[in-house]
Write a protein that holds these residues in place. Structure first.
Motif, PDB file in Angstrom:
ATOM      1  N   SER A 151      24.810  35.391  12.476  1.00 14.58           N
ATOM      2  CA  SER A 151      26.011  36.229  12.591  1.00 14.58           C
ATOM      3  C   SER A 151      26.591  36.220  14.002  1.00 14.58           C
ATOM      4  O   SER A 151      27.382  37.095  14.359  1.00 14.58           O
ATOM      5  CB  SER A 151      25.682  37.669  12.189  1.00 14.58           C
ATOM      6  N   TYR A 152      26.205  35.218  14.807  1.00 13.20           N
ATOM      7  CA  TYR A 152      26.609  35.182  16.219  1.00 13.20           C
ATOM      8  C   TYR A 152      28.122  35.282  16.398  1.00 13.20           C
ATOM      9  O   TYR A 152      28.618  36.093  17.175  1.00 13.20           O
ATOM     10  CB  TYR A 152      26.088  33.899  16.861  1.00 13.20           C
ATOM     11  N   GLU A 153      28.889  34.467  15.673  1.00 12.94           N
ATOM     12  CA  GLU A 153      30.339  34.451  15.849  1.00 12.94           C
ATOM     13  C   GLU A 153      30.957  35.801  15.498  1.00 12.94           C
ATOM     14  O   GLU A 153      31.816  36.312  16.228  1.00 12.94           O
ATOM     15  CB  GLU A 153      30.967  33.344  14.987  1.00 12.94           C
ATOM     16  N   ASN A 154      30.546  36.374  14.378  1.00 12.77           N
ATOM     17  CA  ASN A 154      31.085  37.671  13.971  1.00 12.77           C
ATOM     18  C   ASN A 154      30.733  38.769  14.963  1.00 12.77           C
ATOM     19  O   ASN A 154      31.577  39.612  15.308  1.00 12.77           O
ATOM     20  CB  ASN A 154      30.572  38.053  12.578  1.00 12.77           C
ATOM     21  N   GLU A 155      29.492  38.758  15.431  1.00 15.65           N
ATOM     22  CA  GLU A 155      29.058  39.764  16.394  1.00 15.65           C
ATOM     23  C   GLU A 155      29.804  39.601  17.715  1.00 15.65           C
ATOM     24  O   GLU A 155      30.187  40.588  18.354  1.00 15.65           O
ATOM     25  CB  GLU A 155      27.546  39.663  16.629  1.00 15.65           C
ATOM     26  N   CYS A 156      30.008  38.365  18.125  1.00 15.86           N
ATOM     27  CA  CYS A 156      30.724  38.081  19.370  1.00 15.86           C
ATOM     28  C   CYS A 156      32.170  38.567  19.277  1.00 15.86           C
ATOM     29  O   CYS A 156      32.682  39.228  20.187  1.00 15.86           O
ATOM     30  CB  CYS A 156      30.677  36.582  19.654  1.00 15.86           C
ATOM     31  N   LYS A 186      49.759  40.874  29.318  1.00 13.63           N
ATOM     32  CA  LYS A 186      50.232  39.698  30.049  1.00 13.63           C
ATOM     33  C   LYS A 186      49.288  38.524  29.850  1.00 13.63           C
ATOM     34  O   LYS A 186      49.707  37.408  29.532  1.00 13.63           O
ATOM     35  CB  LYS A 186      50.372  40.002  31.540  1.00 13.63           C
ATOM     36  N   SER A 187      47.997  38.745  30.033  1.00 13.74           N
ATOM     37  CA  SER A 187      47.021  37.661  29.846  1.00 13.74           C
ATOM     38  C   SER A 187      45.666  38.249  29.502  1.00 13.74           C
ATOM     39  O   SER A 187      45.356  39.388  29.848  1.00 13.74           O
ATOM     40  CB  SER A 187      46.910  36.789  31.106  1.00 13.74           C
ATOM     41  N   LEU A 188      44.869  37.447  28.823  1.00 13.65           N
ATOM     42  CA  LEU A 188      43.536  37.883  28.425  1.00 13.65           C
ATOM     43  C   LEU A 188      42.601  36.679  28.404  1.00 13.65           C
ATOM     44  O   LEU A 188      42.845  35.706  27.692  1.00 13.65           O
ATOM     45  CB  LEU A 188      43.573  38.537  27.038  1.00 13.65           C
ATOM     46  N   ASN A 189      41.545  36.743  29.187  1.00 12.00           N
ATOM     47  CA  ASN A 189      40.522  35.698  29.209  1.00 12.00           C
ATOM     48  C   ASN A 189      39.206  36.298  28.724  1.00 12.00           C
ATOM     49  O   ASN A 189      38.815  37.387  29.173  1.00 12.00           O
ATOM     50  CB  ASN A 189      40.336  35.129  30.619  1.00 12.00           C
ATOM     51  N   THR A 190      38.548  35.610  27.824  1.00 12.21           N
ATOM     52  CA  THR A 190      37.310  36.137  27.251  1.00 12.21           C
ATOM     53  C   THR A 190      36.194  35.096  27.313  1.00 12.21           C
ATOM     54  O   THR A 190      36.445  33.889  27.355  1.00 12.21           O
ATOM     55  CB  THR A 190      37.512  36.546  25.775  1.00 12.21           C
ATOM     56  N   SER A 191      34.975  35.586  27.291  1.00 15.24           N
ATOM     57  CA  SER A 191      33.805  34.706  27.205  1.00 15.24           C
ATOM     58  C   SER A 191      32.692  35.440  26.478  1.00 15.24           C
ATOM     59  O   SER A 191      32.604  36.668  26.526  1.00 15.24           O
ATOM     60  CB  SER A 191      33.335  34.277  28.599  1.00 15.24           C
ATOM     61  N   ARG A 232      26.195  38.769  25.256  1.00 16.65           N
ATOM     62  CA  ARG A 232      26.948  39.215  26.433  1.00 16.65           C
ATOM     63  C   ARG A 232      28.394  38.755  26.319  1.00 16.65           C
ATOM     64  O   ARG A 232      28.655  37.587  26.047  1.00 16.65           O
ATOM     65  CB  ARG A 232      26.329  38.646  27.719  1.00 16.65           C
ATOM     66  N   ALA A 233      29.324  39.688  26.533  1.00 19.14           N
ATOM     67  CA  ALA A 233      30.750  39.367  26.452  1.00 19.14           C
ATOM     68  C   ALA A 233      31.469  39.882  27.691  1.00 19.14           C
ATOM     69  O   ALA A 233      31.103  40.924  28.250  1.00 19.14           O
ATOM     70  CB  ALA A 233      31.357  39.974  25.191  1.00 19.14           C
ATOM     71  N   ASN A 234      32.479  39.148  28.108  1.00 19.75           N
ATOM     72  CA  ASN A 234      33.295  39.533  29.267  1.00 19.75           C
ATOM     73  C   ASN A 234      34.762  39.330  28.940  1.00 19.75           C
ATOM     74  O   ASN A 234      35.131  38.360  28.262  1.00 19.75           O
ATOM     75  CB  ASN A 234      32.939  38.683  30.495  1.00 19.75           C
ATOM     76  N   ILE A 235      35.609  40.240  29.431  1.00 21.11           N
ATOM     77  CA  ILE A 235      37.053  40.060  29.297  1.00 21.11           C
ATOM     78  C   ILE A 235      37.726  40.337  30.641  1.00 21.11           C
ATOM     79  O   ILE A 235      37.308  41.225  31.381  1.00 21.11           O
ATOM     80  CB  ILE A 235      37.671  40.967  28.215  1.00 21.11           C
TER      81      ILE A 235
END
Length: 245
Positions: A151-156, A186-191, A232-235
């Motif tokens: 479920s990695y993609e859904n959880e991410c 204006k902009s959004l970067n995610t990881s 771990r997620a960052n925006i």
């Protein structure tokens, strides 16, 4: 006179337009957030290898083929293809082995044939059973146990969405005392990434399994702990801001 008013109107429109764009470009707020989530693995990947040696290369190949087919058929019979389990060959090699004299002369000693397969199973409770079953089919090495989360993609995606909402709310909370609010993005970067401890097969499990007999192949071996995976997620978000309506 009419021409003058038209020209003035055009210039005024250009001026106001340029001023609006400039203000909009400068009226921004940056919000950077990060978050983590603990998730449980529900699948595993494991490598089984068969290695044979003989002074006759054809005999080494033949013996390896025989043992590998037994291993492959046994492992395949335990898979559940309907849920996404699979098996595939990961490596095959035939290597000559040499002895070297003190004078540097090499003499062919024998040949080593190596064949390995990888199984992917969506049931972490099956690790010991696969190792035990393979132990009676000529397997010489069990390695590279990796636990995975299907479920990695859904959880991410869920975590990134939560962070994005928090970023907008935090921006508005910061702007409220100034009489401003978020207008648009204006902009959004995610990881997004995962980190986990990927253990190899427990030594007690391996030594017991590889020395097992056909009668003991179905016994439970030492347990292997799957542990937890940390997501771990960052925006990095930038919002246009303006006066409250």
């Amino acid at each position: 006179m009419k021409k003058y008013f038209i020209t003035f109107a055009i210039l005024l429109a250009i001026f106001l337009s340029a001023g609006f764009v400039c203000a909009l470009e400068n009226g921004v707020i940056d919000i950077n957030l990060s978050g983590t989530k603990e998730i449980s693995p529900d699948a595993f990947q494991l490598t089984f290898a068969v290695e044979t040696q003989n002074t006759d290369v054809q005999k080494a190949i033949s013996l390896n083929k025989e043992n590998s087919e037994k291993l492959y058929n046994t492992l395949k019979s335990m898979l559940n293809a309907t849920r996404g389990d699979y098996i595939k060959t990961s490596n095959y090699s035939v290597r000559p082995n040499y002895d070297y004299s003190t004078k540097g002369k090499k003499t062919l000693r024998d040949y080593t044939v190596y064949n390995s397969v990888v199984v992917y199973v969506k049931d972490i409770n099956m690790v010991a059973k696969f190792v035990n079953a393979a132990s009676t089919k000529g397997v010489t090495k069990v390695d590279n146990l990796i636990f995975k989360t299907t479920s990695y993609e859904n959880e991410c995606n869920a975590l990134l969405g939560e962070l994005t909402n928090r970023a907008k709310n935090r921006a508005n909370a910061s702007l409220k005392p100034l009489g401003l609010q978020v207008l648009t993005l204006k902009s959004l970067n995610t990881s997004c990434s995962e980190s986990a401890s990927y253990p190899v097969v427990n030594y007690a499990l391996k030594s017991r399994a590889l020395g097992a007999t056909a009668d003991s192949a179905n016994e439970e071996s030492a347990p292997v702990e799957a542990g937890k995976t940390i997501l771990r997620a960052n925006i990095n978000s930038v919002f246009y801001v303006g006066n409250k309506k």
